[in-house]
Design an enzyme around this catalytic site. Structure first.
Site, short mmCIF file in Angstrom:
data_model
loop_
_atom_site.label_atom_id
_atom_site.label_comp_id
_atom_site.label_asym_id
_atom_site.label_seq_id
_atom_site.Cartn_x
_atom_site.Cartn_y
_atom_site.Cartn_z
N PRO A 69 -34.85 -25.41 -35.18
CG PRO A 69 -32.67 -24.62 -35.43
CD PRO A 69 -34.04 -24.21 -34.99
CG HIS A 70 -36.51 -30.44 -34.90
ND1 HIS A 70 -37.18 -29.33 -35.37
CD2 HIS A 70 -37.16 -31.51 -35.42
CE1 HIS A 70 -38.20 -29.73 -36.13
NE2 HIS A 70 -38.20 -31.05 -36.19
#
Length: 154
Positions: A69-70
């Site tokens: 996740p970013h």
């Protein structure tokens, strides 16, 4: 702009050996809280909104048991990577259908577009290697995890 060094982006206070929650959104919050505790996030809610918005666009489950996740957000003061691993896996909607057991959260300041892509690319390339993933699964300390990632991304 030069790519940030992995040693400054992933420090031992951003690595946890704790088991993350089994559900994706709770895992994202769990990882984000490590960055908040390390003093890297200035506004938790804004950072969480950015992460969940990115997650809604397209999956961050890259396959081979990896979830990244970013987000780019003004709520983070410097490029940051948080690491956790899950013994059971978290469903990150990966193309291969496999749950993510190696979890990396990448947060970069909103103006750090190039840094974000370079860091994501370097990390993704390193994680394609079976031996790197195996070492991360087998590591028994934060130091061993930090060393493995630093060597792999360098």
């Amino acid at each position: 702009m030069t790519e940030p060094k992995i040693e400054t982006v992933l420090t031992s206070d951003l690595i946890t050996l704790e088991e993350p929650p089994a559900e994706k959104e709770a895992t994202i919050e769990f990882l984000l809280d490590r960055a908040v505790e390390a003093g890297r996030v200035t506004d938790r809610e804004t950072a969480l909104e950015a992460l969940l918005a990115r997650e809604a666009e397209t999956t961050t489950g890259v396959g081979m048991g990896i979830g990244i996740p970013h987000a780019k957000t003004d709520a983070v003061s410097e490029p940051t990577v948080v690491f956790a691993r899950s013994s059971t896996g978290v469903d990150f909607d990966a193309m291969d259908g496999e749950p993510a057991t190696l979890l990396f959260m990448l947060l970069v300041p909103a103006e750090g577009g190039e840094e974000h892509l370079e860091l994501l690319s370097s990390l993704s390339r390193a994680l394609m290697h079976d031996d790197v993933r195996d070492r991360l699964h087998e590591a028994e300390s934060k130091a061993a995890i930090e060393e493995t990632i630093t060597e792999a991304v360098a």
